[in-house]
Scaffold this motif. Structure first.
Motif, short mmCIF file in Angstrom:
data_model
loop_
_atom_site.label_atom_id
_atom_site.label_comp_id
_atom_site.label_asym_id
_atom_site.label_seq_id
_atom_site.Cartn_x
_atom_site.Cartn_y
_atom_site.Cartn_z
N CYS A 11 0.80 -1.23 0.00
CA CYS A 11 0.00 0.00 0.00
C CYS A 11 0.83 1.28 0.00
N LEU A 14 -0.04 3.92 -2.62
CA LEU A 14 -1.42 4.40 -2.76
C LEU A 14 -1.57 5.91 -2.62
N PRO A 15 -0.97 6.56 -1.61
CA PRO A 15 -1.15 8.02 -1.51
C PRO A 15 -0.67 8.77 -2.75
N THR A 18 -2.96 7.98 -5.72
CA THR A 18 -4.24 8.70 -5.63
C THR A 18 -4.08 10.16 -6.03
N PHE A 21 -3.63 10.29 -9.81
CA PHE A 21 -4.88 10.07 -10.54
C PHE A 21 -5.74 11.34 -10.55
N ILE A 22 -5.96 11.90 -9.37
CA ILE A 22 -6.85 13.05 -9.23
C ILE A 22 -6.30 14.28 -9.97
N CYS A 261 3.81 13.94 -7.35
CA CYS A 261 3.37 12.54 -7.20
C CYS A 261 4.07 11.64 -8.22
N GLY A 277 -0.39 1.77 -12.60
CA GLY A 277 -0.93 3.07 -12.21
C GLY A 277 -1.40 3.88 -13.40
N LYS A 281 -5.09 5.55 -14.10
CA LYS A 281 -5.16 6.99 -14.40
C LYS A 281 -5.93 7.24 -15.70
N LEU A 284 -9.64 6.66 -15.17
CA LEU A 284 -10.27 7.77 -14.44
C LEU A 284 -10.47 8.97 -15.36
#
Length: 297
Positions: A11, A14-15, A18, A21-22, A261, A277, A281, A284
């Motif tokens: 994990c 993950l941060p 994320t 992605f955003i 990131c 990843g 991405k 999304l």
């Protein structure tokens, strides 16, 4: 297995993932709204992108200079010009070309078509990783890359209007994007001492990104003409000038978060993690384009 060990193994990415992605979906939407010929139609996408790179450079230089021990400013200060330019020029150039071609393609095509073609990036990431010796060639990896790309293309298929020039621009960007990820990883892994963080990595690359993008803008866009009063009210008076500058800075802040990131993932993961990843991405981005803007986007 303890909770901390499980997090470290499964994990830890993950941060950053994320945030990537955003911010990527937000920046793609921003670029399409600002640059799209049926929307903002800003006449100088490369110039505005160079402003984003300039802000990244100023931000990373300031932070790493103010906190050299924590953000790696001391490493850059002790770095020879040969080493600095050996990392900054090739990585900065391929990044500038990738981002520049992507933004130019968004002038002509929908974000769904953009994502459809960009979804070939995992294949180029793997191919580049093989070439640079970061990954071993196996049939399993090849099949995974091809299946992922095929699945993303099928997801976006039927939502697009074909534009040849836009297609060639975004395909070239996808190839450069695959090369960029692995080239940056390859160059950074060879540094001794290592850069050690995304802020100082941004500082090393952003200068070349800015100057190369600005040069491309001067050659292709001629902003001194394109932003004249006869082509729009971007700088017709102080108020409009501040609105235009504010518009550019808002995109720059999103880009800073996204690139931090990205660089963290490059420094701490491998080509397989980046490929997976990248798949999420792109999915999304398709979701954002279809859900919020439907076919017009």
């Amino acid at each position: 297995m303890s909770d901390s060990t499980f997090y470290q193994r499964h994990c830890i990415y993950l941060p950053a993932m994320t945030g990537w992605f955003i911010c990527s979906a937000a920046l793609s939407s921003y670029n399409k709204v600002i640059f799209g010929k049926d929307r903002g139609a800003f006449p100088c996408p490369l110039l505005l992108t160079s402003v984003h790179f300039l802000v990244q450079w100023v931000f990373s230089y300031s932070v790493s200079a103010l906190f050299p021990d924590y953000y790696g400013g001391k490493v850059v200060k002790d770095m020879s010009w040969k080493v600095y330019l050996g990392v900054s020029i090739p990585c900065g150039l391929v990044t500038a070309v990738d981002v520049g071609l992507s933004n130019l393609s968004l002038v002509r095509i929908s974000i769904t078509f953009f994502t459809m073609v960009k979804s070939s990036a995992p294949v180029w990431v793997l191919l580049s990783a093989f070439i640079f010796g970061l990954e071993k060639i196996t049939w399993n990896l090849i099949m995974v890359g091809l299946l992922i790309t095929a699945g993303e293309i099928l997801t976006a298929f039927g939502e697009v209007e074909f534009d040849t020039v836009g297609f060639l621009l975004v395909l070239s960007a996808a190839i450069c994007g695959g090369i960029r990820w692995t080239l940056v990883q390859f160059k950074l892994q060879k540094l001794d001492p290592p850069l050690g963080g995304p802020v100082v990595t941004m500082r090393v690359l952003a200068s070349t990104m800015f100057f190369s993008m600005l040069l491309l803008s001067f050659i292709l866009e001629r902003p001194w003409n394109a932003l004249g009063p006869e082509h729009g009210d971007y700088f017709i008076d102080f108020e409009h000038g501040m609105k235009t500058i504010s518009l550019g800075l808002s995109g720059a802040f999103i880009a800073i978060a996204m690139v931090l990131c990205e660089f963290w993932l490059i420094l701490n993961s491998n080509a397989i993690v980046l490929m997976i990843g990248g798949v999420v991405k792109e999915m999304l981005t398709i979701f954002v384009g279809v859900t919020f803007f439907w076919r017009q986007f």
